[in-house]
Design a protein around this motif. Structure first.
Motif, PDB file in Angstrom:
ATOM      1  N   THR A 175       0.844  -1.196   0.000  1.00 51.08           N
ATOM      2  CA  THR A 175       0.000   0.000   0.000  1.00 51.08           C
ATOM      3  C   THR A 175       0.882   1.249   0.000  1.00 51.08           C
ATOM      4  O   THR A 175       2.095   1.188   0.269  1.00 51.08           O
ATOM      5  N   HIS A 176       0.252   2.379  -0.241  1.00 53.24           N
ATOM      6  CA  HIS A 176       0.985   3.651  -0.268  1.00 53.24           C
ATOM      7  C   HIS A 176       1.366   4.127   1.131  1.00 53.24           C
ATOM      8  O   HIS A 176       2.047   5.156   1.266  1.00 53.24           O
ATOM      9  N   ASN A 177       0.955   3.396   2.166  1.00 50.86           N
ATOM     10  CA  ASN A 177       1.369   3.727   3.538  1.00 50.86           C
ATOM     11  C   ASN A 177       2.592   2.932   3.980  1.00 50.86           C
ATOM     12  O   ASN A 177       3.175   3.219   5.029  1.00 50.86           O
ATOM     13  N   ASP A 178       2.975   1.931   3.201  1.00 51.08           N
ATOM     14  CA  ASP A 178       4.017   0.998   3.622  1.00 51.08           C
ATOM     15  C   ASP A 178       5.422   1.575   3.464  1.00 51.08           C
ATOM     16  O   ASP A 178       5.739   2.241   2.472  1.00 51.08           O
ATOM     17  N   GLU A 179       6.249   1.283   4.471  1.00 51.94           N
ATOM     18  CA  GLU A 179       7.689   1.531   4.391  1.00 51.94           C
ATOM     19  C   GLU A 179       8.354   0.157   4.323  1.00 51.94           C
ATOM     20  O   GLU A 179       8.174  -0.669   5.213  1.00 51.94           O
ATOM     21  N   VAL A 180       9.092  -0.070   3.266  1.00 57.66           N
ATOM     22  CA  VAL A 180       9.555  -1.420   2.933  1.00 57.66           C
ATOM     23  C   VAL A 180      11.079  -1.495   2.946  1.00 57.66           C
ATOM     24  O   VAL A 180      11.766  -0.565   2.495  1.00 57.66           O
ATOM     25  N   VAL A 181      11.579  -2.611   3.468  1.00 61.66           N
ATOM     26  CA  VAL A 181      12.999  -2.933   3.319  1.00 61.66           C
ATOM     27  C   VAL A 181      13.117  -3.922   2.171  1.00 61.66           C
ATOM     28  O   VAL A 181      12.603  -5.041   2.247  1.00 61.66           O
ATOM     29  N   LEU A 182      13.751  -3.499   1.106  1.00 56.83           N
ATOM     30  CA  LEU A 182      13.947  -4.352  -0.063  1.00 56.83           C
ATOM     31  C   LEU A 182      15.360  -4.918  -0.045  1.00 56.83           C
ATOM     32  O   LEU A 182      16.331  -4.173   0.084  1.00 56.83           O
ATOM     33  N   PHE A 183      15.467  -6.241  -0.160  1.00 57.45           N
ATOM     34  CA  PHE A 183      16.788  -6.840  -0.359  1.00 57.45           C
ATOM     35  C   PHE A 183      16.685  -7.877  -1.467  1.00 57.45           C
ATOM     36  O   PHE A 183      15.660  -8.542  -1.634  1.00 57.45           O
ATOM     37  N   CYS A 184      17.735  -7.996  -2.250  1.00 59.96           N
ATOM     38  CA  CYS A 184      17.729  -8.989  -3.331  1.00 59.96           C
ATOM     39  C   CYS A 184      19.138  -9.190  -3.859  1.00 59.96           C
ATOM     40  O   CYS A 184      20.014  -8.333  -3.709  1.00 59.96           O
ATOM     41  N   GLY A 185      19.332 -10.353  -4.484  1.00 60.52           N
ATOM     42  CA  GLY A 185      20.584 -10.675  -5.157  1.00 60.52           C
ATOM     43  C   GLY A 185      20.267 -11.184  -6.544  1.00 60.52           C
ATOM     44  O   GLY A 185      20.321 -12.385  -6.809  1.00 60.52           O
TER      45      GLY A 185
END
Length: 361
Positions: free
Chosen positions: A243-253
């Motif tokens: 959602t537009h309220n979310d604060e997300v930690v993105l990690f990927c390889g």
């Protein structure tokens, strides 16, 4: 564009002499295969190859998954991959206790999502295919993952992928460019898919790309965009929408996280990122770093997001992940211009024609 990008680009240009040497080796090898000094094996089995001419992410894994969804109800399907970055060697067939360390992340993803499909790995496809057929004699179709440049096996149906933002026609040999095969090799494909196109691609833009690639008369060209689905928890499989309220930690390889970052930038309020090398093997320290970054966010509308490929490499930390909001984001190819059915029919016609001809005395 940042300073590091320009630094990397300048460094790759300095490696141009090595690209010429590499290109000469590739061209010579293809010449020897074309003139049959090097032999290609054919199998009495419909073999579909998914591959590209370059390194990096062009969407091979979503393409293989698309084919599995398309074919699994009508045929006994098997996939064969190299098993890149696995800790084992040689042929292996996935079973109930198989891990990503044993077969690699993409094959493990296939095995996890399609348990009814035979998932095998082997560096030497020409050796691995007979072993696969011995283990699964009821196999009716084999899908070769990332095997277009491996010409020791001659597939009956080749699907070549090229990224819309980095067409093979504009690329050059490694290490200056990303090509691991020569541009002219596109002529071996029955189907070319231009992947990662904008969903709003127009007929005019489509024609420009088509004219640049110059498909042969008997080649079929398609255009797809990336369609992200609802994230699900890596362990519990519970879904959670962004959602537009979310604060997300993105990690990927992964090789090319740009489309994923663009998508998250559009969907979430904010996101922070931890980027690892392609096919990175995660450690407990990595997981602690990810958790620490998550705990620093003050908002209650927060979670951790990664790709399905990265998710299967985290399964070894199942106990820790049960209590963490780590979600994976599925992705699919969406055929543009309503041409998905035409692609489906081409694939099924190849398989059906092969089986019909093999029964003809």
């Amino acid at each position: 564009m940042n300073f590091n990008f320009y630094l990397l680009k300048s460094f790759r240009i300095l490696l141009f002499p090595f690209s010429l040497i590499y290109g000469l080796i590739v061209i010579t090898r293809n010449f020897l295969f074309n003139k049959q000094f090097f032999k290609s094996a054919r199998f009495n089995m419909p073999v579909i190859c998914v591959g590209n001419l370059s390194t990096g992410g062009t969407g091979k894994t979503p393409t293989v998954e698309y084919l599995l969804r398309l074919l699994r109800t009508d045929y006994k399907v098997a996939t064969l991959s190299r098993g890149y970055k696995r800790k084992t060697r040689g042929y292996a067939l996935a079973h109930e206790s198989t891990t990503a360390l044993e077969i690699g992340d993409e094959p493990m993803q296939f095995h996890y999502k399609f348990p009814e499909v035979a998932v095998a790995v082997g560096e030497e496809r020409i050796v691995a295919i007979p072993q696969l057929l011995h283990d699964r004699p009821d196999t009716e179709v084999i899908i070769l993952d990332d095997a277009f440049q491996h010409r020791s096996v001659q597939a009956g149906f080749n699907i070549l992928l090229t990224d819309c933002s980095n067409l093979f026609t504009r690329d050059f040999f490694l290490p200056t460019g990303d090509l691991r095969d020569q541009r002219q090799s596109y002529k071996r494909a029955q189907v070319i898919i231009v992947t990662k196109c904008p969903p709003t691609l127009t007929e005019g833009e489509k024609k420009v790309i088509r004219d640049e690639i110059k498909p042969l008369k008997d080649q079929h060209i398609f255009f797809t965009s990336m369609e992200y689905e609802t994230p699900y928890h890596v362990i519990t499989r519970e879904e959670r929408r962004i959602t537009h309220n979310d604060e997300v930690v993105l990690f990927c390889g992964i090789a090319n996280p740009r489309p994923l970052k663009n998508h998250l930038g559009e969907q979430a309020k904010t996101y922070s990122e931890l980027l690892f090398a392609d096919h990175h093997i995660f450690t407990i320290d990595d997981l602690k770093e990810i958790e620490h970054k998550y705990r620093q966010i003050q908002s209650t509308d927060k979670f951790i997001l990664t790709t399905e490929k990265d998710g299967v490499r985290l399964m070894k930390f199942q106990q820790q992940l049960t209590h963490l909001p780590v979600y994976v984001l599925p992705v699919r190819h969406q055929f543009l211009f309503n041409e998905g059915e035409r692609f489906n029919n081409l694939v099924k016609a190849f398989i059906n024609n092969f089986h019909t001809q093999s029964k003809t005395p």
